[in-house]
Motif scaffolding. Structure first.
Motif, short mmCIF file in Angstrom:
data_model
loop_
_atom_site.label_atom_id
_atom_site.label_comp_id
_atom_site.label_asym_id
_atom_site.label_seq_id
_atom_site.Cartn_x
_atom_site.Cartn_y
_atom_site.Cartn_z
N LEU A 22 0.83 -1.21 0.00
CA LEU A 22 0.00 0.00 0.00
C LEU A 22 0.86 1.25 0.00
N ALA A 23 1.93 1.23 0.79
CA ALA A 23 2.84 2.38 0.81
C ALA A 23 3.49 2.59 -0.55
N LEU A 24 3.88 1.49 -1.20
CA LEU A 24 4.46 1.59 -2.55
C LEU A 24 3.47 2.20 -3.53
N ALA A 25 2.25 1.68 -3.53
CA ALA A 25 1.25 2.16 -4.48
C ALA A 25 0.90 3.62 -4.21
N ARG A 26 0.69 3.97 -2.96
CA ARG A 26 0.30 5.34 -2.63
C ARG A 26 1.41 6.34 -2.99
N GLN A 27 2.63 6.01 -2.61
CA GLN A 27 3.74 6.91 -2.92
C GLN A 27 3.97 7.03 -4.42
N ALA A 28 3.81 5.93 -5.14
CA ALA A 28 3.98 5.98 -6.60
C ALA A 28 2.96 6.92 -7.23
N LEU A 29 1.73 6.84 -6.77
CA LEU A 29 0.69 7.74 -7.28
C LEU A 29 1.00 9.19 -6.91
N GLU A 30 1.50 9.41 -5.70
CA GLU A 30 1.86 10.77 -5.28
C GLU A 30 2.99 11.33 -6.12
N ARG A 31 3.84 10.45 -6.65
CA ARG A 31 4.94 10.90 -7.51
C ARG A 31 4.51 11.08 -8.97
N GLY A 32 3.26 10.81 -9.24
CA GLY A 32 2.74 11.04 -10.59
C GLY A 32 2.77 9.84 -11.51
N HIS A 33 3.07 8.65 -10.97
CA HIS A 33 3.11 7.46 -11.81
C HIS A 33 1.72 6.85 -11.96
N THR A 34 1.58 6.01 -12.97
CA THR A 34 0.40 5.18 -13.14
C THR A 34 0.70 3.83 -12.50
N VAL A 35 -0.25 3.31 -11.72
CA VAL A 35 0.00 2.11 -10.94
C VAL A 35 -1.03 1.02 -11.24
#
Length: 201
Positions: free
Chosen positions: A14-27
């Motif tokens: 969850l931390a990986l997915a949330r931070q990736a989205l916060e960085r502007g990536h598509t997950v």
């Protein structure tokens, strides 16, 4: 980037997915039960996948994929199944979560890492085999110490085994820090094919 997060319903995933989205990536977030992925975002796709069913992983992971794994388990064999399934799917890069003091990092961790056998027992060979499969495929394995649920450390850093500190049960590293380090590696590879350590400071 288009990132795939394995075991996205777990705390590290969850931390990986949330931070990736916060960085502007598509997950693309994979979990056995996608309904347990406690995130919603326009750039998030939740899909069902089980590492014991390699076809379900291959259906999501492709040659251009960058896979980040937060997979963890109390059952021996699951990690190796996961590593084999991801490697067989042939992604461009794999960034995998392992445990400091096991396998390639055992010597660097020192005698203190022996306590891990009391907690993990028969899961350690599974962890080592999974790490080895990922490393052989050119992936990066992050060996984290004892995990905590504290915020991301502002002083966090990532080091190679040559700069690894001795294993210390009291020197915890937050899941948020680990996730940030793994995402750094996805964005700018520094440790392909080797073990790296995420540290709070």
């Amino acid at each position: 980037m288009n990132l795939i997060v394995l075991a996205a319903s777990g705390r590290t995933g969850l931390a990986l997915a949330r931070q990736a989205l916060e960085r502007g990536h598509t997950v693309t977030a994979i979990a056995r039960d996608p309904g347990r992925i406690g995130l919603d975002h326009p750039n998030l796709r939740k899909v069902a996948g089980d590492v014991s069913d390699p076809a379900s992983i291959a259906a999501v992971v492709g040659a251009d994929s960058v896979v980040l794994s937060g997979l963890g388990t109390d059952v021996a064999g699951v990690l190796l199944d996961g590593a084999k399934a991801v490697v067989a799917a042939g992604p461009r890069r794999i960034i995998w979560l392992g445990a400091y003091g096991t396998g390639a990092s055992a010597d660097a961790a020192g005698e203190g890492a022996g306590v891990l056998w009391k907690f993990m027992g028969d899961r350690i060979p599974d962890k080592i085999a999974a790490d080895d499969a990922v490393l052989a495929a050119g992936g990066t394995v992050f060996h984290a110490g004892v995990l905590s649920d504290e915020p991301e450390s502002p002083d966090r850093r990532t080091v190679g085994l040559d700069a690894a500190p001795p294993f210390d049960l009291t020197a915890k590293v937050s899941r948020e820090t680990v996730a940030a380090a793994m995402l750094d590696e996805a964005e700018e590879p520094r440790f392909p094919g080797v073990v790296a350590l995420p540290l709070n400071a």
